[in-house]
Motif scaffolding. Structure first.
Motif, short mmCIF file in Angstrom:
data_model
loop_
_atom_site.label_atom_id
_atom_site.label_comp_id
_atom_site.label_asym_id
_atom_site.label_seq_id
_atom_site.Cartn_x
_atom_site.Cartn_y
_atom_site.Cartn_z
N MET A 69 -60.67 168.38 -82.00
CA MET A 69 -59.37 168.24 -82.42
C MET A 69 -58.66 166.89 -82.09
O MET A 69 -58.24 166.22 -82.78
N ALA A 70 -59.12 166.32 -80.95
CA ALA A 70 -58.65 165.12 -80.27
C ALA A 70 -59.22 163.82 -81.23
O ALA A 70 -58.77 163.13 -81.21
N VAL A 71 -60.69 164.22 -81.70
CA VAL A 71 -61.14 163.04 -82.40
C VAL A 71 -60.11 162.76 -83.63
O VAL A 71 -60.09 161.66 -83.95
N VAL A 72 -59.60 163.98 -84.01
CA VAL A 72 -58.80 163.71 -85.41
C VAL A 72 -57.12 163.23 -85.03
O VAL A 72 -56.58 162.22 -85.47
N THR A 73 -56.72 164.06 -83.92
CA THR A 73 -55.10 163.67 -83.66
C THR A 73 -54.98 162.45 -82.81
O THR A 73 -54.04 161.66 -82.93
N GLY A 74 -55.94 162.37 -81.79
CA GLY A 74 -56.02 161.43 -80.55
C GLY A 74 -55.68 159.67 -81.41
O GLY A 74 -54.66 159.10 -80.86
N PRO A 75 -56.41 159.32 -82.31
CA PRO A 75 -56.01 157.98 -83.00
C PRO A 75 -54.56 157.76 -83.26
O PRO A 75 -54.09 156.74 -83.61
N HIS A 76 -53.73 158.96 -83.73
CA HIS A 76 -52.54 158.97 -84.20
C HIS A 76 -51.62 159.10 -83.05
O HIS A 76 -50.38 159.28 -83.32
N GLY A 77 -51.96 159.45 -81.86
CA GLY A 77 -51.13 159.18 -80.67
C GLY A 77 -50.58 160.70 -80.42
O GLY A 77 -49.36 160.61 -79.89
N PHE A 78 -51.15 161.80 -80.98
CA PHE A 78 -50.51 163.04 -80.82
C PHE A 78 -51.74 163.80 -80.41
O PHE A 78 -52.75 163.81 -80.73
N SER A 79 -51.32 165.03 -79.71
CA SER A 79 -52.26 166.03 -79.43
C SER A 79 -52.07 167.39 -80.41
O SER A 79 -51.26 167.61 -81.00
N ILE A 80 -53.14 168.31 -80.42
CA ILE A 80 -53.13 169.26 -80.96
C ILE A 80 -51.96 170.13 -81.13
O ILE A 80 -51.47 170.92 -81.60
N LYS A 81 -51.49 170.41 -79.83
CA LYS A 81 -50.46 171.05 -79.35
C LYS A 81 -48.98 170.36 -80.22
O LYS A 81 -48.58 171.11 -80.74
N GLN A 140 -58.58 166.33 -92.54
CA GLN A 140 -59.66 166.24 -91.44
C GLN A 140 -59.65 167.30 -90.36
O GLN A 140 -60.67 167.63 -89.56
N LEU A 141 -58.25 167.79 -90.00
CA LEU A 141 -58.38 168.89 -89.23
C LEU A 141 -59.04 170.21 -89.69
O LEU A 141 -59.94 170.85 -88.82
N GLN A 142 -58.93 170.42 -90.93
CA GLN A 142 -59.69 171.46 -91.53
C GLN A 142 -61.47 171.03 -91.48
O GLN A 142 -61.95 172.07 -91.24
N ALA A 143 -61.81 169.99 -91.76
CA ALA A 143 -63.04 169.60 -91.48
C ALA A 143 -63.44 169.76 -90.19
O ALA A 143 -64.57 170.31 -89.77
N ALA A 144 -62.88 169.47 -89.16
CA ALA A 144 -63.13 169.61 -87.79
C ALA A 144 -63.30 171.17 -87.38
O ALA A 144 -64.23 171.53 -86.61
#
Length: 144
Positions: free
Chosen positions: A31-43, A116-120
Protein backbone atom coordinates in the motif's frame (compact mmCIF):
# COMPACT_ATOMS: atom_id res chain seq x y z
CA UNK A 1 7.15 -13.18 -3.21
CA UNK A 2 4.78 -16.11 -2.90
CA UNK A 3 4.17 -17.68 0.47
CA UNK A 4 5.77 -20.99 -0.53
CA UNK A 5 8.94 -19.13 -1.67
CA UNK A 6 9.55 -17.56 1.77
CA UNK A 7 12.00 -19.30 4.03
CA UNK A 8 10.34 -18.76 7.41
CA UNK A 9 11.07 -21.38 10.00
CA UNK A 10 8.32 -23.99 10.45
CA UNK A 11 8.22 -22.91 14.09
CA UNK A 12 7.37 -19.36 13.06
CA UNK A 13 4.95 -20.50 10.34
CA UNK A 14 3.04 -22.34 13.08
CA UNK A 15 2.69 -19.12 15.09
CA UNK A 16 -0.51 -17.36 13.99
CA UNK A 17 0.42 -13.97 15.45
CA UNK A 18 3.81 -14.00 13.72
CA UNK A 19 2.25 -14.88 10.37
CA UNK A 20 -0.51 -12.27 10.78
CA UNK A 21 2.20 -9.70 11.49
CA UNK A 22 4.13 -10.74 8.37
CA UNK A 23 0.95 -10.44 6.28
CA UNK A 24 0.36 -6.98 7.76
CA UNK A 25 3.92 -5.93 6.93
CA UNK A 26 3.47 -7.08 3.33
CA UNK A 27 0.13 -5.28 3.09
CA UNK A 28 1.66 -2.07 4.45
CA UNK A 29 4.60 -2.37 2.06
CA UNK A 30 2.38 -2.78 -1.00
CA UNK A 31 0.00 0.00 0.00
CA UNK A 32 2.93 2.36 0.75
CA UNK A 33 4.15 1.92 -2.83
CA UNK A 34 0.91 3.59 -3.94
CA UNK A 35 0.30 6.10 -1.14
CA UNK A 36 3.88 7.02 -0.23
CA UNK A 37 4.71 9.05 -3.34
CA UNK A 38 1.68 11.23 -2.59
CA UNK A 39 2.82 11.90 0.96
CA UNK A 40 0.14 10.05 2.87
CA UNK A 41 -0.30 6.71 4.60
CA UNK A 42 -2.90 4.00 4.13
CA UNK A 43 -4.41 5.15 7.46
CA UNK A 44 -4.79 8.65 6.04
CA UNK A 45 -6.17 7.26 2.80
CA UNK A 46 -8.71 5.23 4.78
CA UNK A 47 -9.92 8.41 6.41
CA UNK A 48 -10.25 10.04 2.96
CA UNK A 49 -12.24 7.02 1.74
CA UNK A 50 -14.56 7.24 4.73
CA UNK A 51 -15.19 10.94 4.15
CA UNK A 52 -15.81 10.33 0.45
CA UNK A 53 -18.31 7.55 1.15
CA UNK A 54 -20.10 9.01 4.17
CA UNK A 55 -19.62 12.76 3.88
CA UNK A 56 -18.49 15.23 6.55
CA UNK A 57 -17.93 13.72 9.99
CA UNK A 58 -17.19 15.06 13.46
CA UNK A 59 -13.69 14.07 14.59
CA UNK A 60 -15.06 11.99 17.46
CA UNK A 61 -17.26 10.09 14.99
CA UNK A 62 -14.25 9.55 12.71
CA UNK A 63 -12.35 8.17 15.68
CA UNK A 64 -15.11 5.62 16.35
CA UNK A 65 -15.57 4.66 12.70
CA UNK A 66 -11.89 4.10 11.94
CA UNK A 67 -11.12 2.51 15.31
CA UNK A 68 -8.39 4.95 16.30
CA UNK A 69 -8.04 7.05 19.43
CA UNK A 70 -9.02 10.73 19.27
CA UNK A 71 -5.43 11.98 19.41
CA UNK A 72 -4.38 9.84 16.44
CA UNK A 73 -7.38 11.01 14.43
CA UNK A 74 -6.66 14.64 15.32
CA UNK A 75 -3.03 14.26 14.19
CA UNK A 76 -4.12 12.47 11.01
CA UNK A 77 -6.67 15.17 10.21
CA UNK A 78 -4.03 17.86 10.90
CA UNK A 79 -1.71 16.26 8.34
CA UNK A 80 -4.45 15.90 5.74
CA UNK A 81 -5.55 19.48 6.34
CA UNK A 82 -1.98 20.76 5.82
CA UNK A 83 -1.97 18.93 2.49
CA UNK A 84 -5.26 20.58 1.54
CA UNK A 85 -7.09 17.24 1.34
CA UNK A 86 -9.59 17.92 4.13
CA UNK A 87 -10.84 20.92 6.02
CA UNK A 88 -12.54 21.48 9.35
CA UNK A 89 -15.85 23.33 9.30
CA UNK A 90 -18.15 24.23 12.17
CA UNK A 91 -20.90 21.66 12.72
CA UNK A 92 -24.21 23.13 11.55
CA UNK A 93 -26.03 21.58 14.54
CA UNK A 94 -23.44 22.21 17.27
CA UNK A 95 -21.03 25.13 16.83
CA UNK A 96 -18.78 23.68 19.55
CA UNK A 97 -17.87 20.84 17.19
CA UNK A 98 -15.98 20.76 13.93
CA UNK A 99 -16.83 18.49 11.02
CA UNK A 100 -14.06 17.18 8.82
CA UNK A 101 -14.88 17.59 5.13
CA UNK A 102 -13.17 16.22 2.05
CA UNK A 103 -11.91 19.02 -0.20
CA UNK A 104 -11.91 18.92 -4.00
CA UNK A 105 -8.21 18.09 -3.84
CA UNK A 106 -9.00 15.24 -1.43
CA UNK A 107 -11.67 13.93 -3.78
CA UNK A 108 -9.19 14.04 -6.68
CA UNK A 109 -6.63 12.16 -4.55
CA UNK A 110 -9.16 9.41 -3.79
CA UNK A 111 -10.19 9.16 -7.44
CA UNK A 112 -6.63 9.18 -8.79
CA UNK A 113 -5.44 6.42 -6.48
CA UNK A 114 -8.45 4.10 -6.38
CA UNK A 115 -7.36 1.94 -9.31
CA UNK A 116 -3.76 1.66 -8.11
CA UNK A 117 -4.83 0.69 -4.60
CA UNK A 118 -7.26 -1.88 -5.96
CA UNK A 119 -4.48 -3.34 -8.13
CA UNK A 120 -2.14 -3.50 -5.11
CA UNK A 121 -4.87 -5.19 -3.08
CA UNK A 122 -5.53 -7.68 -5.88
CA UNK A 123 -1.81 -8.48 -6.04
CA UNK A 124 -1.59 -8.90 -2.27
CA UNK A 125 -4.43 -11.43 -2.25
CA UNK A 126 -3.70 -13.04 -5.61
CA UNK A 127 -2.92 -16.41 -4.03
CA UNK A 128 -6.38 -16.60 -2.47
CA UNK A 129 -9.54 -17.69 -4.21
CA UNK A 130 -12.57 -15.41 -4.11
CA UNK A 131 -14.08 -17.61 -1.39
CA UNK A 132 -10.86 -17.46 0.64
CA UNK A 133 -10.76 -13.67 0.32
CA UNK A 134 -14.34 -13.44 1.56
CA UNK A 135 -13.56 -15.78 4.44
CA UNK A 136 -10.45 -13.77 5.38
CA UNK A 137 -12.51 -10.59 5.28
CA UNK A 138 -15.13 -12.12 7.59
CA UNK A 139 -12.47 -13.34 10.01
CA UNK A 140 -10.71 -9.98 10.08
CA UNK A 141 -14.02 -8.27 10.78
CA UNK A 142 -14.40 -10.55 13.81
CA UNK A 143 -10.93 -9.65 15.07
CA UNK A 144 -10.76 -5.94 14.28
Amino acid sequence: MKADERSFSPTLRANLVFMLNKATEESNRQMAVVTGPHGFSIKQYGLLLLLEAEGPQAQIVLSEKVGLDRTTVMTTVDRLEKQGLVERRPDANDRRKNCVTLTEAGQRMVNQNAAQLQAAQDELFSELTKAEREQLHQLLNKLA
